[in-house]
Design an enzyme around this catalytic site. Structure first.
Site, PDB file in Angstrom:
ATOM      1  N   ASP A 298       0.989  -1.183  -0.105  1.00 53.23           N
ATOM      2  CA  ASP A 298       0.024   0.026  -0.084  1.00 53.23           C
ATOM      3  C   ASP A 298       0.901   1.255  -0.054  1.00 53.23           C
ATOM      4  OD1 ASP A 298      -2.170   1.718   0.152  1.00 53.23           O
ATOM      5  OD2 ASP A 298      -2.486   1.857   2.333  1.00 53.23           O
ATOM      6  N   CYS A 338      -2.960   4.399  -4.705  1.00 55.09           N
ATOM      7  CA  CYS A 338      -3.665   5.787  -4.306  1.00 55.09           C
ATOM      8  C   CYS A 338      -3.574   6.966  -4.912  1.00 55.09           C
ATOM      9  CB  CYS A 338      -3.870   6.121  -2.682  1.00 55.09           C
ATOM     10  SG  CYS A 338      -2.134   6.612  -2.239  1.00 55.09           S
TER      11      CYS A 338
HETATM   12  N1  SAH Z   1      -1.106   0.854   4.582  1.00 51.28           N
HETATM   13  C1  SAH Z   1      -1.271   2.145   5.288  1.00 51.28           C
HETATM   14  C2  SAH Z   1      -1.057   3.617   4.887  1.00 51.28           C
HETATM   15  C3  SAH Z   1       0.256   3.594   4.174  1.00 51.28           C
HETATM   16  S1  SAH Z   1       0.762   5.548   3.655  1.00 51.28           S
HETATM   17  C4  SAH Z   1      -2.486   2.295   6.395  1.00 51.28           C
HETATM   18  O1  SAH Z   1      -3.337   1.309   6.189  1.00 51.28           O
HETATM   19  O2  SAH Z   1      -2.437   3.053   7.273  1.00 51.28           O
HETATM   20  C5  SAH Z   1       2.094   5.031   2.942  1.00 51.28           C
HETATM   21  C6  SAH Z   1       3.428   4.711   3.911  1.00 51.28           C
HETATM   22  O3  SAH Z   1       4.659   4.362   3.059  1.00 51.28           O
HETATM   23  C7  SAH Z   1       3.885   5.794   4.807  1.00 51.28           C
HETATM   24  O4  SAH Z   1       3.844   5.379   6.202  1.00 51.28           O
HETATM   25  C8  SAH Z   1       5.198   6.137   4.425  1.00 51.28           C
HETATM   26  O5  SAH Z   1       6.064   6.424   5.412  1.00 51.28           O
HETATM   27  C9  SAH Z   1       5.793   4.901   3.931  1.00 51.28           C
HETATM   28  N2  SAH Z   1       6.670   4.673   2.735  1.00 51.28           N
HETATM   29  C10 SAH Z   1       6.519   5.621   1.970  1.00 51.28           C
HETATM   30  N3  SAH Z   1       7.909   5.133   0.938  1.00 51.28           N
HETATM   31  C11 SAH Z   1       8.494   4.057   1.432  1.00 51.28           C
HETATM   32  C12 SAH Z   1       9.349   3.157   1.270  1.00 51.28           C
HETATM   33  N4  SAH Z   1      10.270   3.335   0.091  1.00 51.28           N
HETATM   34  N5  SAH Z   1       9.624   2.039   1.896  1.00 51.28           N
HETATM   35  C13 SAH Z   1       8.967   2.105   2.980  1.00 51.28           C
HETATM   36  N6  SAH Z   1       8.012   2.732   3.321  1.00 51.28           N
HETATM   37  C14 SAH Z   1       7.862   3.799   2.584  1.00 51.28           C
END
Ligand code: SAH
Length: 394
Positions: A298, A338
């Site tokens: 996600d 998204c």
């Molecule tokens: N699945 C979550 C929402 C995801 S939001 C829920 O249900 O609440 C996206 C997340 O991805 C954020 O927390 C951000 O810190 C993380 N993120 C962004 N790029 C990333 C990467 N390359 N590796 C790991 N996490 C990452």
């Protein structure tokens, strides 16, 4: 009386069909001295009234919030919040202790372009994406008091990031517009989550994944689950509560991992069955050796603008391929996007090309979207932004 904007004769069709954006190319003449955020009335060049909205200086010249003449803005906000509340009530979200967090206002979907309001068990967190809506923040706080009465304990304005990005304005600090929160713990389908609306991402919680988390719990019993881009651990809590044997949560943000760990503890889940990793998902997938039964992908929006769409599609393909290459035979992949500018066909195409490259036999079991508290006006289907697929990988 509001200042006015007149449209070219042949450019009134979209607004007559209730599309909420007037593009700058449609404007024939605007009153002198208009500033971003001013409330304007829109007319055709034969003088017919078409709508009222917030003026903007970018490619969207007016974000329309009413297609009937407005005399009293405050009353309009109250009426709009009441109908937004009524929609949530009709789908069972407002009167349940089981789920006491939901999105009350989803911008265009609730006829309020540029405004998001999330309800967290007594605290309303508001996020304006336009200068016009931000100027109305205090008015919305008043309208929320009218709609919720003494159920409303606090209103917090979290417009800061959204506003400076959207309109190039100076960042505004977050602040309480009313009251004091009674609690920062909410329930979602009976699961407890601590929400950090001040320091957390967006308004504090990804409410839009509620139904999809529920679907994950249907499949989680006895399974090993990898939840990547876990943020505050939503999918992880659901999987563990549903009896998963093991859950690994991954996020690159240490703060997100801290929230995840707090939420696992808050639900009194067996911490031996959960492990969290502060890591980049691409690195984690490359190095992981555990055989998972279910993987959740996600990621944040890879494309925020049309110009980034092509790069984003390539990133979705790369991410999904990295996961597919690690999946066991007979496992499930929950994969999401998204990015508003990547539509469902493009996303499925990106996942399909990852599937082809992986050489695996793959079936689509579910095609997912956003929940009922993120409604899409049938006249403005661009607001359908969340897409998900559940794949069976052989
Ligand atoms: N699945 C979550 C929402 C995801 S939001 C829920 O249900 O609440 C996206 C997340 O991805 C954020 O927390 C951000 O810190 C993380 N993120 C962004 N790029 C990333 C990467 N390359 N590796 C790991 N996490 C990452």
């Amino acid at each position: 009386m509001f200042p006015s904007v007149m449209l070219h004769r042949h450019k009134t069709e979209a607004i007559r069909r209730f599309h909420p954006w007037v593009f700058s190319g449609a404007v024939k003449r605007a009153d002198k001295g208009l500033q971003a955020g001013d409330v304007v009335e829109i007319f055709s060049d034969d003088g017919a009234y078409l709508g009222t909205g917030h003026y903007g200086t970018g490619s969207v010249a007016v974000r329309v919030f009413s297609f009937v003449r407005v005399n009293d803005l405050q009353q309009l906000w109250i009426d709009k919040l009441r109908s937004a509340y009524q929609l949530r009530k009709s789908v069972g979200l407002t009167d349940s202790a089981f789920t006491n967090t939901y999105r009350l206002v989803f911008g265009e979907g609730d006829g309020l372009p540029g405004m998001i309001i999330d309800w967290y068990n007594g605290t309303a967190v508001l996020q304006a994406h336009s200068v016009g809506m931000h100027r109305q923040a205090a008015a919305f706080a008043e309208a929320l008091k009218v709609v919720y009465g003494n159920q409303l304990k606090a209103v917090y304005d979290k417009s800061s990031d959204a506003l400076s990005k959207a309109e190039g304005t100076n960042a505004v600090a977050g602040e309480y517009l009313f009251g004091n929160p009674e609690t920062d713990v909410v329930n979602e389908n009976g699961h407890a989550f601590k929400i950090d609306w001040i320091g957390g991402q967006k308004t504090g919680f990804f409410i839009d994944q509620r139904d999809n988390r529920q679907l994950l719990s249907v499949y989680s019993k006895g399974k090993k689950v990898l939840n990547t881009f876990c943020y505050s651990g939503g999918f992880s809590v659901y999987a563990l509560k549903a009896g998963a044997e093991l859950v690994h949560s991954v996020d690159s943000s240490a703060k997100a991992i801290e929230l995840t760990n707090q939420n696992i503890a808050l639900n009194a889940l067996n911490e031996n069955k959960h492990q969290s990793f502060t890591a980049d998902v691409f690195d984690f997938l490359r190095d992981c050796t555990e055989g998972y039964d279910i993987v959740v992908l996600d990621p944040p929006a890879f494309a925020k603008h049309q110009s980034a769409r092509h790069t984003a599609i390539k990133a979705y393909k790369r991410l999904n391929l990295a996961a597919l290459n690690k999946m066991k035979a007979g496992s499930l992949l929950f994969t999401f996007s998204c990015s508003q500018v990547v539509n469902s066909e493009m996303f499925t195409g990106a996942v399909a090309s990852a599937a082809i490259e992986s050489g695996r036999k793959i079936s689509i079991l579910h095609q997912l979207s956003q929940p009922a508290d993120h409604p899409v006006s049938i006249y403005n289907r661009e607001a359908q932004y969340l897409k998900g697929l559940v794949l069976y990988v052989e």
